[in-house]
Write a protein that holds these residues in place. Sequence first.
Motif, PDB file in Angstrom:
ATOM      1  N   LEU A  91     -16.837  28.530   3.999  1.00 26.50           N
ATOM      2  CA  LEU A  91     -15.480  29.538   4.407  1.00 26.50           C
ATOM      3  C   LEU A  91     -16.052  30.945   5.231  1.00 26.50           C
ATOM      4  O   LEU A  91     -17.476  30.807   5.637  1.00 26.50           O
ATOM      5  CB  LEU A  91     -15.006  30.337   3.447  1.00 26.50           C
ATOM      6  CG  LEU A  91     -14.376  29.046   2.164  1.00 26.50           C
ATOM      7  CD1 LEU A  91     -13.996  30.133   1.146  1.00 26.50           C
ATOM      8  CD2 LEU A  91     -13.500  28.158   2.327  1.00 26.50           C
ATOM      9  N   LYS A  92     -14.838  31.542   5.945  1.00 27.72           N
ATOM     10  CA  LYS A  92     -15.311  32.386   6.809  1.00 27.72           C
ATOM     11  C   LYS A  92     -15.596  34.004   6.174  1.00 27.72           C
ATOM     12  O   LYS A  92     -15.046  33.668   4.429  1.00 27.72           O
ATOM     13  CB  LYS A  92     -14.151  32.732   8.169  1.00 27.72           C
ATOM     14  CG  LYS A  92     -13.373  31.514   8.902  1.00 27.72           C
ATOM     15  CD  LYS A  92     -12.870  31.578   9.860  1.00 27.72           C
ATOM     16  CE  LYS A  92     -12.755  30.979  10.437  1.00 27.72           C
ATOM     17  NZ  LYS A  92     -11.263  30.520  11.412  1.00 27.72           N
ATOM     18  N   GLN A 102     -14.496  36.383   5.654  1.00 31.64           N
ATOM     19  CA  GLN A 102     -13.105  37.024   5.241  1.00 31.64           C
ATOM     20  C   GLN A 102     -12.632  36.291   3.229  1.00 31.64           C
ATOM     21  O   GLN A 102     -11.899  36.818   2.959  1.00 31.64           O
ATOM     22  CB  GLN A 102     -11.817  37.021   6.157  1.00 31.64           C
ATOM     23  CG  GLN A 102     -10.539  38.692   5.159  1.00 31.64           C
ATOM     24  CD  GLN A 102     -11.862  40.532   5.172  1.00 31.64           C
ATOM     25  OE1 GLN A 102     -12.384  40.625   5.731  1.00 31.64           O
ATOM     26  NE2 GLN A 102     -11.268  40.354   3.464  1.00 31.64           N
ATOM     27  N   GLU A 103     -12.208  35.473   3.789  1.00 31.97           N
ATOM     28  CA  GLU A 103     -12.112  33.971   2.859  1.00 31.97           C
ATOM     29  C   GLU A 103     -12.712  33.867   1.793  1.00 31.97           C
ATOM     30  O   GLU A 103     -12.376  33.960   0.971  1.00 31.97           O
ATOM     31  CB  GLU A 103     -12.346  32.812   4.160  1.00 31.97           C
ATOM     32  CG  GLU A 103     -10.873  32.878   4.977  1.00 31.97           C
ATOM     33  CD  GLU A 103     -11.163  31.220   5.111  1.00 31.97           C
ATOM     34  OE1 GLU A 103     -10.420  30.679   5.660  1.00 31.97           O
ATOM     35  OE2 GLU A 103     -11.926  30.768   5.344  1.00 31.97           O
ATOM     36  N   GLN A 104     -14.050  33.960   1.847  1.00 32.86           N
ATOM     37  CA  GLN A 104     -14.789  34.423   0.704  1.00 32.86           C
ATOM     38  C   GLN A 104     -14.870  35.606   0.310  1.00 32.86           C
ATOM     39  O   GLN A 104     -14.798  35.356  -1.098  1.00 32.86           O
ATOM     40  CB  GLN A 104     -16.354  34.498   1.559  1.00 32.86           C
ATOM     41  CG  GLN A 104     -17.320  32.729   2.281  1.00 32.86           C
ATOM     42  CD  GLN A 104     -18.024  33.140   2.586  1.00 32.86           C
ATOM     43  OE1 GLN A 104     -18.897  34.362   3.226  1.00 32.86           O
ATOM     44  NE2 GLN A 104     -19.111  32.131   3.444  1.00 32.86           N
ATOM     45  N   GLN A 114     -11.342  36.655  -0.289  1.00 32.11           N
ATOM     46  CA  GLN A 114     -10.557  36.516  -0.815  1.00 32.11           C
ATOM     47  C   GLN A 114     -11.001  35.598  -2.182  1.00 32.11           C
ATOM     48  O   GLN A 114     -10.470  35.879  -3.678  1.00 32.11           O
ATOM     49  CB  GLN A 114      -9.476  36.030   0.077  1.00 32.11           C
ATOM     50  CG  GLN A 114      -9.602  37.122   1.114  1.00 32.11           C
ATOM     51  CD  GLN A 114      -7.890  36.581   2.011  1.00 32.11           C
ATOM     52  OE1 GLN A 114      -8.205  35.354   2.019  1.00 32.11           O
ATOM     53  NE2 GLN A 114      -7.976  37.591   2.894  1.00 32.11           N
ATOM     54  N   VAL A 115     -11.839  34.483  -2.053  1.00 33.44           N
ATOM     55  CA  VAL A 115     -11.915  33.634  -3.059  1.00 33.44           C
ATOM     56  C   VAL A 115     -12.637  35.005  -4.316  1.00 33.44           C
ATOM     57  O   VAL A 115     -12.787  33.985  -5.804  1.00 33.44           O
ATOM     58  CB  VAL A 115     -12.475  32.478  -2.923  1.00 33.44           C
ATOM     59  CG1 VAL A 115     -13.169  31.574  -3.820  1.00 33.44           C
ATOM     60  CG2 VAL A 115     -11.363  31.860  -1.557  1.00 33.44           C
ATOM     61  N   ILE A 140     -10.915  27.720  -4.766  1.00 32.66           N
ATOM     62  CA  ILE A 140     -10.908  27.634  -3.752  1.00 32.66           C
ATOM     63  C   ILE A 140     -10.174  25.490  -3.586  1.00 32.66           C
ATOM     64  O   ILE A 140      -9.273  26.102  -2.360  1.00 32.66           O
ATOM     65  CB  ILE A 140     -12.179  26.791  -2.998  1.00 32.66           C
ATOM     66  CG1 ILE A 140     -13.694  27.899  -2.489  1.00 32.66           C
ATOM     67  CG2 ILE A 140     -12.060  25.776  -1.141  1.00 32.66           C
ATOM     68  CD1 ILE A 140     -14.600  27.552  -2.401  1.00 32.66           C
ATOM     69  N   ILE A 181      -5.635  27.395  -3.566  1.00 31.92           N
ATOM     70  CA  ILE A 181      -6.210  27.377  -1.940  1.00 31.92           C
ATOM     71  C   ILE A 181      -5.588  26.242  -0.560  1.00 31.92           C
ATOM     72  O   ILE A 181      -4.855  26.263  -0.334  1.00 31.92           O
ATOM     73  CB  ILE A 181      -6.870  28.562  -1.350  1.00 31.92           C
ATOM     74  CG1 ILE A 181      -7.054  30.132  -2.337  1.00 31.92           C
ATOM     75  CG2 ILE A 181      -6.885  28.763   0.364  1.00 31.92           C
ATOM     76  CD1 ILE A 181      -8.255  30.876  -2.204  1.00 31.92           C
ATOM     77  N   THR A 183      -2.573  25.155   1.464  1.00 33.93           N
ATOM     78  CA  THR A 183      -2.002  25.272   2.816  1.00 33.93           C
ATOM     79  C   THR A 183      -2.077  24.011   3.259  1.00 33.93           C
ATOM     80  O   THR A 183      -3.138  23.092   4.684  1.00 33.93           O
ATOM     81  CB  THR A 183      -3.300  25.938   3.138  1.00 33.93           C
ATOM     82  OG1 THR A 183      -4.348  25.998   2.893  1.00 33.93           O
ATOM     83  CG2 THR A 183      -3.021  27.239   3.218  1.00 33.93           C
TER      84      THR A 183
END
Length: 294
Positions: free
Chosen positions: A126-127, A129-131, A133-134, A156, A159, A163
């Motif tokens: 993950l990117k 910022q995604e890391q 948030q997760v 994950i 999410i 999407t």
Amino acid sequence: MSNEEDPVSADITVTSVEIPELTEEEQRDRLYLERRVERAFFEAGKALMELRDRRLYRSTHRTFEEYCRDRFGHSRQKSNYLIAAADVYENLTTICCQNLGIKDLTTNGSQILPTSEGQVRPMTKLKPQEQWQVWQAAVQQADGKVPTGRVVKDVIERILERTKAPNPYHLGEVCQILAKDNPELRGKGGCWCIVSHVGEFSCTVTMWDGEYSVRIDHLKPLNYLESECQQMQLISDRISRLRENEKLEEAARAVLKHLGELKRPYLTVLEEKVLSLIEQEYGVNEGNKPIANS
């Protein structure tokens, strides 16, 4: 207490021990030491990364894989996991410090951070910022405690489910590997592969050295014609038949590796001759060979 006494009515004396509260200095020391324990896998990953990138193993070992096995007793894959996990930990702490406006988390005990490689392994692709948030969602799901890798993976998957987009690939399609941020695909960036199974979020692909499960965002369509895809499939089949030969020499394997990393859907005349020679040497059926381009 004598044997004649009633054990039910006997008096029992309990000595209380007063446990002193930690001083402010002891609280700081405890937090600092706890953070060091949490960072143990991070420090290991950063050290392994430097050992690998600077090739500090070269005086005693030919490859990083051999070095890791002999020196630490684990595979190169385990080292790659630790290196990738160190990146995730660094991303989490960097974003956390930015959000809190501080420079160092060793003085802040309110933040829940990972304590092992397995907890962050699902987030390595993950990117940053995604890391973040997760991880925050996983901590919340774990009731404010350090979440397990299973909890992180569940977050994950939920999410991805929200999407979810249809898998754009189809069986037999020729694609290119995008190895960025995926240590398991290290050294395979740009190589061609053929889709052999289509899942919801990933594909099983056949490469020159075997099959791999690859997420769809680590594949790039090459948009070959159907006839070109069939030609690449024939090349792949010929390479696979040769790889099954246990007596295959290193020189022959090097040729197969080269052919498996081509950026075009055909063999040159010379490549066709070399492949045919290897097939002849090992008695492999040469039927259904693709036509070589000059």
